[in-house]
Structures are given as C-alpha cells and as structure tokens.
Write a protein that holds these residues in place. Structure first.
Motif, PDB file in Angstrom:
ATOM      1  N   MET A   1       0.841  -1.324  -0.104  1.00  0.00           N
ATOM      2  CA  MET A   1       0.141  -0.099   0.008  1.00  0.00           C
ATOM      3  C   MET A   1       0.845   1.186  -0.163  1.00  0.00           C
ATOM      4  N   ALA A   2       0.833   2.228  -0.926  1.00  0.00           N
ATOM      5  CA  ALA A   2       1.421   3.455  -1.020  1.00  0.00           C
ATOM      6  C   ALA A   2       0.670   4.577  -0.334  1.00  0.00           C
ATOM      7  N   LEU A   3       1.274   5.725   0.097  1.00  0.00           N
ATOM      8  CA  LEU A   3       0.585   6.790   0.523  1.00  0.00           C
ATOM      9  C   LEU A   3       0.671   7.687  -0.342  1.00  0.00           C
ATOM     10  N   ILE A   4      -0.347   8.673  -0.669  1.00  0.00           N
ATOM     11  CA  ILE A   4      -0.712   9.911  -1.447  1.00  0.00           C
ATOM     12  C   ILE A   4      -1.150  11.046  -0.753  1.00  0.00           C
ATOM     13  N   THR A   5      -0.878  11.992  -1.339  1.00  0.00           N
ATOM     14  CA  THR A   5      -1.283  13.484  -0.782  1.00  0.00           C
ATOM     15  C   THR A   5      -2.632  13.694  -1.192  1.00  0.00           C
ATOM     16  N   CYS A   6      -3.637  14.015  -0.525  1.00  0.00           N
ATOM     17  CA  CYS A   6      -4.832  14.605  -0.681  1.00  0.00           C
ATOM     18  C   CYS A   6      -4.777  16.001  -1.616  1.00  0.00           C
ATOM     19  N   SER A   7      -5.344  16.075  -2.642  1.00  0.00           N
ATOM     20  CA  SER A   7      -5.389  17.099  -3.473  1.00  0.00           C
ATOM     21  C   SER A   7      -5.969  18.502  -3.103  1.00  0.00           C
ATOM     22  N   GLU A   8      -6.913  18.285  -2.046  1.00  0.00           N
ATOM     23  CA  GLU A   8      -7.604  19.364  -1.302  1.00  0.00           C
ATOM     24  C   GLU A   8      -6.890  19.916  -0.329  1.00  0.00           C
ATOM     25  N   CYS A   9      -6.458  18.895   0.824  1.00  0.00           N
ATOM     26  CA  CYS A   9      -6.078  19.447   2.189  1.00  0.00           C
ATOM     27  C   CYS A   9      -4.652  19.059   2.250  1.00  0.00           C
ATOM     28  N   GLY A  10      -4.077  18.242   1.606  1.00  0.00           N
ATOM     29  CA  GLY A  10      -2.393  17.779   1.814  1.00  0.00           C
ATOM     30  C   GLY A  10      -2.456  16.752   2.712  1.00  0.00           C
ATOM     31  N   THR A  11      -3.512  16.180   3.093  1.00  0.00           N
ATOM     32  CA  THR A  11      -3.188  15.064   3.918  1.00  0.00           C
ATOM     33  C   THR A  11      -2.829  13.713   3.368  1.00  0.00           C
ATOM     34  N   GLN A  12      -1.919  13.067   4.000  1.00  0.00           N
ATOM     35  CA  GLN A  12      -1.291  11.736   3.599  1.00  0.00           C
ATOM     36  C   GLN A  12      -2.603  10.772   3.807  1.00  0.00           C
ATOM     37  N   MET A  13      -2.931  10.137   2.622  1.00  0.00           N
ATOM     38  CA  MET A  13      -3.793   8.914   2.802  1.00  0.00           C
ATOM     39  C   MET A  13      -3.339   7.696   1.859  1.00  0.00           C
ATOM     40  N   SER A  14      -3.972   6.551   2.095  1.00  0.00           N
ATOM     41  CA  SER A  14      -3.593   5.252   1.284  1.00  0.00           C
ATOM     42  C   SER A  14      -4.284   5.540  -0.035  1.00  0.00           C
ATOM     43  N   ASP A  15      -3.538   4.900  -1.012  1.00  0.00           N
ATOM     44  CA  ASP A  15      -3.875   5.089  -2.539  1.00  0.00           C
ATOM     45  C   ASP A  15      -5.052   4.285  -2.888  1.00  0.00           C
ATOM     46  N   LYS A  16      -5.207   3.399  -1.704  1.00  0.00           N
ATOM     47  CA  LYS A  16      -6.587   2.482  -2.013  1.00  0.00           C
ATOM     48  C   LYS A  16      -8.092   3.127  -1.447  1.00  0.00           C
ATOM     49  N   ALA A  17      -7.727   4.289  -0.728  1.00  0.00           N
ATOM     50  CA  ALA A  17      -8.844   4.918  -0.122  1.00  0.00           C
ATOM     51  C   ALA A  17      -9.826   5.614  -0.886  1.00  0.00           C
ATOM     52  N   GLN A  18     -11.108   5.402  -0.942  1.00  0.00           N
ATOM     53  CA  GLN A  18     -11.832   6.013  -1.727  1.00  0.00           C
ATOM     54  C   GLN A  18     -12.002   7.517  -1.468  1.00  0.00           C
ATOM     55  N   ASN A  19     -11.887   8.162  -0.350  1.00  0.00           N
ATOM     56  CA  ASN A  19     -12.114   9.420   0.116  1.00  0.00           C
ATOM     57  C   ASN A  19     -10.930   9.945   1.132  1.00  0.00           C
ATOM     58  N   CYS A  20     -10.655  11.020   1.162  1.00  0.00           N
ATOM     59  CA  CYS A  20      -9.806  11.647   2.257  1.00  0.00           C
ATOM     60  C   CYS A  20     -10.320  11.480   3.513  1.00  0.00           C
ATOM     61  N   PRO A  21      -9.647  10.988   4.436  1.00  0.00           N
ATOM     62  CA  PRO A  21     -10.188  10.738   5.865  1.00  0.00           C
ATOM     63  C   PRO A  21     -10.237  11.923   6.594  1.00  0.00           C
ATOM     64  N   LYS A  22      -9.763  13.153   6.155  1.00  0.00           N
ATOM     65  CA  LYS A  22      -9.941  14.383   6.791  1.00  0.00           C
ATOM     66  C   LYS A  22     -10.969  15.261   6.095  1.00  0.00           C
ATOM     67  N   CYS A  23     -10.971  15.508   4.852  1.00  0.00           N
ATOM     68  CA  CYS A  23     -11.873  16.567   4.266  1.00  0.00           C
ATOM     69  C   CYS A  23     -13.023  15.734   3.451  1.00  0.00           C
ATOM     70  N   GLY A  24     -12.635  14.657   3.114  1.00  0.00           N
ATOM     71  CA  GLY A  24     -13.727  13.821   2.324  1.00  0.00           C
ATOM     72  C   GLY A  24     -13.608  14.079   0.798  1.00  0.00           C
ATOM     73  N   ALA A  25     -12.570  14.475   0.379  1.00  0.00           N
ATOM     74  CA  ALA A  25     -12.268  14.490  -0.965  1.00  0.00           C
ATOM     75  C   ALA A  25     -12.086  13.240  -1.855  1.00  0.00           C
TER      76      ALA A  25
END
Length: 234
Positions: A1-25
């Motif tokens: 599993m790799a980490l990516i940066t949310c394009s909206e808030c910059g939070t690190q999240m899994s590349d498998k996640a459907q939405n950002c855990p912080k902002c929901g993008a």
C-alpha cells in the motif's frame, strides 16, 4: 500500500482509500466500488417479485403474496388458486357451459321435431292402426339407441346362450334369434317413451345451462373488473 497526498487538504492517505479521511475529497486513483444487485431475503411472489410469498397456488404451485391470496376465488386441495389459474378455470367453465347449452338445444330441437311429426301422424287419422303404428315408429327414432342398450344381453346371458347352442345347435340358434327379435321389439315399444323423456330432459338441461352460463359470465366479468381496478389486468 502506498501513501498519496490529498489534492484538497494535503493530508497523507492510502492510495486505496475512496475518500480523504480528513476532508472527504474523492480519490481519483481509487478503484470503483463493485455494485451488487439487490437480492431479496425472502421467497418472492410469482406475480409481484417485490412482495414476499405467503402461500402457493393449489393448482400450479406458483408462489402467491398476500394481495394475490386476497383475490382468491377458488381453492384446490384446500390451497388458494392464483389469479392466472382462476382466470383459466373461469374461461374453461364458460366454454364447457357453452358447449352444453349448444348441444342440449340441438338435441331438444331434433327430438321435439320427431315428437311433433309422430303426433301429426297420429292426429291425421287417430282411429286407424296404420297411423298409430307409423306414429309410434317415428317417435321411436329418438330413443331407439338408448333402449337397445338397455335390453342388450349381459355377459352371463351370452355365456348361457353359447353353452346351450353347443349342446343343441338347432334349438340354441332358434332361441338366440327369438331373443334378439324380442329385444328389438321391446326396444321399439319402449323407444317412444324414451324419446319424450329425453325431449324434456334436454329442454331442462338447456334452460339450466343457460342460467349457469349467465351466472359464470357475470362472475368472470366482475372478477376481471376487480383485477383491472387493482392494476392486475391491462
């Protein structure tokens, strides 16, 4: 599993996640969620798949919901009949009553004509024996087949006649011929009475089948009107 940066808030999240855990993008790189068709958790009604079945048709065995059961008119083996079987039974009953009415009417008319012809022959010259015999023979035409079936030999009589014929062929054949003539004569003598009886019998059957047909037709029309009201028929 790799980490990516949310394009909206910059939070690190899994590349498998459907939405950002912080902002929901939404994650544009995530694989789409597989959609499964809804599988009902009950036995569906054959006519209304969205409704659960509460019983089965006593004739065809198809599943029936409460609405179908409420529209039951007939039962088979103490089970309700479905709408399709009810319509089929009603339509078949109407066709059978039509045939009964038609054939009763035809038989009554034919027998009535025979009776009227016989009465006409007798009334022409009531005192003459020739007219009486002619009228009787004409009247016998309507019931001769029924009376012949009544006076025919049974199996025991046939066996006795055959046994006697083997013992004494000449007398046996003579007895059989005499018996045959007697049966035919008896049938002719009884046939006019059967003709009159069958005339009234078919008249009564014609009248009763006509009434039954009207009742069955009215019930069918009322039932189909109810089905249209409930949206079961177009």
């Amino acid at each position: 599993m790799a980490l990516i940066t949310c394009s909206e808030c910059g939070t690190q999240m899994s590349d498998k996640a459907q939405n950002c855990p912080k902002c929901g993008a939404p994650n544009p790189n995530a694989a789409p969620v597989q959609q499964f068709a809804y599988q009902p958790q009950f036995n569906p009604c054959a006519r209304h798949p969205q409704a659960p079945a509460v019983t089965t048709c006593g004739n065809c065995g198809s599943a029936m919901c409460k609405d179908c059961k409420d529209l039951t008119v007939y039962t088979f083996d103490n089970k309700p009949a479905c709408i399709d079987c009810t319509l089929m039974y009603m339509e078949g009953n109407i066709e059978n009553l039509k045939k009964t009415k038609r054939w009763s009417m035809i038989k009554f008319i034919v027998l009535a004509i025979i009776v009227l012809l016989a009465v006409g022959l007798w009334r022409d010259k009531p005192g003459e024996m020739n007219n009486i015999i002619a009228a009787w023979i004409v009247a016998a035409m309507g019931g001769i087949f029924s009376t012949l079936s009544l006076v025919k030999r049974n199996e025991a009589e046939k066996a006795a006649d055959d046994f006697y014929t083997k013992l004494n062929p000449g007398d046996g054949i003579a007895n059989e011929a005499t018996g045959c003539f007697g049966r035919i004569l008896g049938a002719v003598l009884l046939a006019p009475l059967f003709t009159v009886g069958y005339t009234f019998k078919h008249l009564i059957r014609w009248i009763s089948s006509s009434r039954s047909l009207r009742k069955a037709t009215d019930e069918y029309e009322e039932y189909t009107a109810l089905l249209r009201e409930r949206g079961e028929l177009n």
